[in-house]
Design an enzyme around this catalytic site. Structure first.
Site, PDB file in Angstrom:
ATOM      1  N   GLY A  31     -65.220 -28.836  64.501  1.00  0.00           N
ATOM      2  CA  GLY A  31     -65.090 -30.186  65.056  1.00  0.00           C
ATOM      3  C   GLY A  31     -64.222 -30.133  66.300  1.00  0.00           C
ATOM      4  O   GLY A  31     -63.621 -29.101  66.611  1.00  0.00           O
ATOM      5  N   LYS A  32     -64.166 -31.202  67.021  1.00  0.00           N
ATOM      6  CA  LYS A  32     -63.263 -31.288  68.183  1.00  0.00           C
ATOM      7  C   LYS A  32     -63.135 -32.759  68.551  1.00  0.00           C
ATOM      8  O   LYS A  32     -64.028 -33.556  68.258  1.00  0.00           O
ATOM      9  CB  LYS A  32     -63.837 -30.517  69.374  1.00  0.00           C
ATOM     10  CG  LYS A  32     -62.793 -30.114  70.391  1.00  0.00           C
ATOM     11  CD  LYS A  32     -62.105 -28.821  69.967  1.00  0.00           C
ATOM     12  CE  LYS A  32     -61.018 -28.393  70.911  1.00  0.00           C
ATOM     13  NZ  LYS A  32     -60.509 -27.069  70.550  1.00  0.00           N
TER      14      LYS A  32
END
Ligand code: NAD
Length: 457
Positions: free
Chosen positions: A129-130
């Site tokens: 994720g980011k």
């Protein structure tokens, strides 16, 4: 392993049929398209099934939020934030939060995909994720930064969780920002649990952060070099290094490599470029950056530190082109994405590049470096030390137990060395350069996981 890089089997950017199938815009300069192209090329090499390719070519969830924050002068400003959850086949989504004026959706998607590939390459039970907020933290007061962090947390609070999506620091955020996020989560959720302290990693040690996390990415860079350089015929003792970006990753990599006997002879950041053929005192330079906000001005400090170290003695200002042209054994890009394009790749005078930053070399840059026989140790291996120690922090929080720094360093080295060896094995098995090899090793694992899990229903 040969002492020059294997020629790439794919030249620059390749338009995969998957792009048409999923309706990607025809923009080869787009960072997300470039990252997916790199993944698809390796997927082809390892024979990844089509169903897994299309799953990995798009994130599972893309969240975009807008939220108002009261500024110090009383007016309200609207901010834009993102959280992209790319894949959770291996475990909870995991990845940093970036506060930077250039943050936008495609870059966040690229960085989220890199996290999926990275966690798999290192065999961590975590997904990718980011996230980030479009803002310039250098122009915010401490109070404004805190309100941005807390209000952003409130905006995404139902979409993160200690066993679902666990953010961490990235460019423009740090342990203090993580502490505000943890506190906001704790105050807004069931306060009878301690979930708030497990919602982020990279926290201050006082509230459950791991010893060794701050230096972890730089330490991982050094661990990978120690494993791979002997095979390239380069001894660490006495080797010359240039570092682009002297923030968390660059400064720790520089400090640790200097302790191992290397000489950092050129540095660059957003404030300028410096050269010192004698080798910088990286500890003193890091201290200067903390005080001055960048490397500029360090060359004017000719005195000594209280520990007796020479300060900026011997350092001179150089231009950006001169920075790239400085002859070194190893170049460490540790600033932002897409900084090494074909022009910079032609200028570099190094034998090995180790990507401390995420995506610092463009496909065109990569092609030039391959042609010139320069090894590129890719981001998904080189900078995985950060997420590896984040994983250790998460494990420590889950078990309410704290590891000593020796244990953290020893375990980190074990993970990094094993990932480096898997990459070298894949490079030999598939006869590909190191970037493709690291992707191949990662995708073999993701492919095996999808094979046994199947695809619902
Ligand atoms: P940081 O904010 O601490 O440092 C960034 C550095 O880049 C600073 O020295 C800054 O001056 C420099 N920089 C910014 N713009 C520049 C420009 N235009 N030219 C030259 N230098 C410039 O960030 P960080 O945490 O060290 O992250 C750096 C890179 O490493 C990012 O790509 C990040 O995603 C990646 N990364 C970080 C970690 C981590 O644990 N911090 C882990 C994995 C990957």
């Amino acid at each position: 392993m040969s002492t020059t890089a294997a020629p790439s089997k794919v030249s620059g950017f390749r338009w995969d049929p998957v792009f048409d199938e999923l309706g990607f815009p025809k923009d080869p300069d787009n960072m997300y398209t470039q990252t997916v192209a790199t993944m698809l090329e390796a997927a082809e090499v390892v024979g990844l099934p089509h169903r897994v390719k299309i799953i990995l070519a798009q994130p599972k969830n893309e969240l975009m939020v807008h939220f108002p924050v009261r500024m110090d002068d009383g007016h309200h400003k609207l901010f834009k934030g993102y959280r992209v959850q790319h894949n959770n086949a291996l475990g909870p989504y995991k990845g940093g939060l970036r506060f930077h004026p250039d943050v936008h959706l495609d870059d966040v998607k690229s960085l989220a995909l890199l996290m999926t590939i990275k966690c798999s390459a290192v065999r961590l039970p975590l997904g990718g994720g980011k996230g980030g907020v479009k803002c310039d933290p250098r122009k915010l007061s401490a109070g404004e930064l805190q309100r941005v962090a807390r209000r952003f947390t409130a905006a995404i609070i139902n979409d993160i969780g200690p066993d679902y999506d666990i953010p961490a620091p990235d460019v423009g955020t740090n342990a203090q920002v993580m502490a505000w996020i943890a506190d906001t989560y704790q105050m807004s959720n069931n306060t009878r649990s301690n979930d708030g302290m497990r919602i982020v990693t990279g926290k201050p040690v006082e509230i459950g952060g791991s010893l060794g996390r701050e230096k972890a990415t730089g330490q991982g860079v050094a661990d990978v070099l120690e494993e791979m350089l002997p095979q390239m015929g380069i001894p660490i003792q006495g080797m010359k290094v240039s570092v682009q970006g002297f923030g968390n990753v660059g400064s720790w990599a520089g400090r640790i490599l200097q302790k191992m006997g290397a000489r950092v002879v050129a540095v660059m950041d957003h404030t300028g470029c410096l050269r010192n053929d004698e080798g910088f005192d990286c500890e003193a330079l890091a201290g200067h950056c903390r005080e001055a906000g960048g490397i500029a001005g360090f060359e004017k400090h000719g005195g000594t530190t209280s520990s007796g170290n020479a300060h900026g003695k011997g350092a001179t200002e150089i231009t950006v082109d001169e920075f790239y042209q400085t002859p070194v054994d190893v170049f460490i890009p540790a600033a932002l994405e897409q900084m090494v394009q074909s022009r910079e790749a032609e200028m570099l005078q190094c034998r090995v590049i180790i990507e401390g930053a995420n995506g610092p070399v463009t496909p065109e840059g990569d092609e030039v470096l391959n042609r010139r026989g320069i090894h590129v140790i890719p981001d998904i291996l080189a900078n995985a030390g950060g997420v590896t120690v984040s994983h250790f922090e998460w494990v420590q929080n889950k078990t309410a137990h704290m590891w000593d720094e020796e244990t953290v360093d020893r375990e980190l080295k074990r993970y990094m060395v094993m990932a480096a060896r898997r990459t070298l094995l894949a490079a030999n098995k598939y006869d590909v350069p190191l970037r493709q090899a690291a992707y191949c090793s990662s995708l073999e694992h993701l492919g095996a996981v999808y094979k046994v899990r199947g695809i619902f229903p």
